[in-house]
Write an enzyme that holds these catalytic residues in place. Structure first.
Site: not given
Ligand code: XMP
Length: 507
Positions: A53, A81-82, A167, A169, A220-225, A363
């Site tokens: 943080g 860290c924090y 870190h 990650e 919309s043609g995008g991945v998620d929808s 995603k």
């Protein structure tokens, strides 16, 4: 639904916190992020990670948590860290505050290559981003690793509590994932993260909630929808996919979206309102105002098409959920600007009629789910395309003529990237109009025409981006075709700007 045997990541505000959750999932375990205020209501975790943080533990109102409650979970705890500094204080040690921030790579020397340092190199690069350091180490603590200055950067207190100053990650910590994995292996039993299990649960959840009711979703043609719509179909829902064509799509995109949905057997309705959007945008050059016009009109058109839907499905992802939880206040004020149609969503939400089956996924995981649903890789690997479409690639006023030019140039550029096998190596790419007329020569005549800028970037999360060193051959062939085929353009530029300070889109 998944609050037993999971890895609970407690958010102390670091910019990397989300990444910890992602990494744990990449390692095959289910992780959830919790706001500090939610602690200790974090279910029955199998392990707990306290994030980093921006604050200092020495500040009077420094972020804190109930240590007795933390111990009562009786599971392994890792302070990053924090989180490490806080644990050291809780165990009776002290922290040395500092005004200077150590930011960047450092060397890590594990004292013994066992436990969470099992299998590590003698010396390993790690990424630091901190100002305070531990000073007095309590008697119950053991030093697990030091840095190049022999300062302790990793501690273990008692049996179950671990701390690391760096870190693990971020990719700059070369063996960070291994350390994280070793830590997770100290837990008795953790819930595995498998997309197939998630798919089964999501499908059951959709069936339970929807029955025979009609479910509407915007696509919309995008991945998620797309993944959302196919998942609903797979669950046997009575799905209506609505595609608002705002006329700001790329060349042939509307037809491609429709044919993809037909191929996947999902009914799709197009609301063609390009003219309404163009008329609404006429004469407007301010990027923010353009966005507001598009956003508001989109909501109107979409809700008119939705009608009396019984259930609305949305492709909300986990980062959106985290974001809206941490920005609850600013979100609320933003919603007001979106006038009364948003009330409709809130109303549906209150009635339990909004379905967000992807809300626990990142995603990459949505892509994996899409893959397991049989969605073609070319749809899943599409570059991101912004909601306001080509309007953000057309600085200044948006007109039909400008949009047509952008579409032609973009199609040539993307085609060349695909032809040369570079499309999948690039995170996002597009053509943007530079609406400045400059002098050129065409035939025997002087021309006075616009320029087009090509952009290709790599990025992990869109927060930062680097331009791609495309082979000259691709740039040469793209430029040649654009200059010969697209009327109105006499210059082609390649954008070599990193984000920051530039953004990915020009707007
Ligand atoms: P910038 O330009 O802010 O873009 O560096 C970062 C990423 O976000 C995309 N983007 C949007 N996506 N609605 C979206 O769905 C938007 O209004 C929007 N604006 C930018 C952009 O394409 C890039 O991937």
């Amino acid at each position: 639904m998944h609050d037993k045997g999971h890895v609970a990541v407690i958010d102390f505000g670091s910019q990397y916190t989300q990444l910890i959750v992602r990494r744990v999932r990449e390692l095959g375990f289910f992780a959830m992020l919790y706001a500090l205020e939610d602690f200790p209501n974090i279910g029955e975790p199998g392990a707990i990670i306290l994030s980093g943080g921006p604050r200092s533990t020495s500040e009077p109102d420094a972020p804190d948590l109930d240590f007795e409650a933390l111990k009562a979970f009786n599971v392994p705890v890792l302070g990053v860290c924090y989180g490490m500094q806080l644990l050291n204080l809780k165990f009776g040690g002290t922290i040395e505050p500092s005004d200077r921030r150590e930011y960047g790579p450092a060397e890590l020397f594990p004292t013994s290559r066992t436990g969470i340092y099992e299998g590590l190199s003698e010396k390993s690069q790690v990424w630091m981003s901190h100002s305070d350091t531990v000073k007095v180490i309590p008697a119950c603590a053991e030093i697990l690793a030091t840095n190049q200055h022999k300062t302790p950067v990793s501690l273990k207190w008692g049996e179950n509590f671990y701390g690391i100053q760096f870190h693990p990650e971020v990719t700059h910590s070369h063996e960070g994932l291994r350390i994280l994995h070793n830590f997770l292996l100290t837990a008795d039993e953790l819930m595995p993260f498998k997309i197939e299990d998630f798919k089964r649960e999501m499908i059951e959840g959709i069936r339970e909630k929807c029955g025979n009711k009609q479910v509407v979703c915007g696509v919309s043609g995008g991945v998620d929808s797309t993944v959302l719509a196919v998942l609903l179909k797979e669950a046997g829902a009575n799905v209506r996919a609505i595609f608002v064509d705002h006329g700001l799509m790329r060349k042939d995109e509307g037809d491609e979206v429709r044919s993809n949905f037909h191929r996947m057997g999902v009914p799709i309705e197009t609301v063609d309102c390009s003219e309404r959007f163009l008329a609404a945008l006429a004469g407007e050059s301010d990027p923010e105002k353009k966005r507001v016009i598009i956003g508001n009109l989109f909501i109107d058109v979409f809700w008119d098409a939705v009608g009396d839907a019984e259930i609305l499905a949305q492709g909300t992802l986990y980062p959106d959920v985290i974001e809206s939880a941490s920005n609850a206040k600013s979100k609320a004020s933003k919603i007001k600007t979106h006038h009364n149609r948003v009330d409709r969503i809130l109303e549906l939400q209150a009635q339990g009629k909004v379905l967000e089956p992807l809300a626990e996924l990142f995603k990459d995981e949505v892509r994996e789910l899409g893959h397991s649903l049989g969605i073609a890789p070319d749809i899943l690997n599409r570059h991101p395309f912004p909601g306001p479409g080509l309007a953000v690639r057309c600085p200044g006023e948006v007109t039909q003529e400008r949009l047509d030019i952008i579409r032609e140039c973009d199609a040539i550029f993307i085609g060349k990237l695909k032809e040369h096998g570079w499309y999948d190596k690039v995170w996002q790419s597009y053509a943007c109009l530079v609406p400045v007329k400059t002098v050129g020569v065409k035939g025997d005549e002087r021309s006075y025409e616009w320029a087009i800028s090509l952009r290709a970037v790599v990025s992990e999360d869109a927060m930062t981006a680097d331009w791609v060193e495309l082979p000259y051959e691709i740039l040469r062939e793209t430029s040649h075709r654009i200059l010969n085929e697209v009327k109105g353009i006499n210059r082609v530029l390649y954008d070599v700007s990193t984000k920051p300070p530039a953004s990915i889109e020009w707007e």
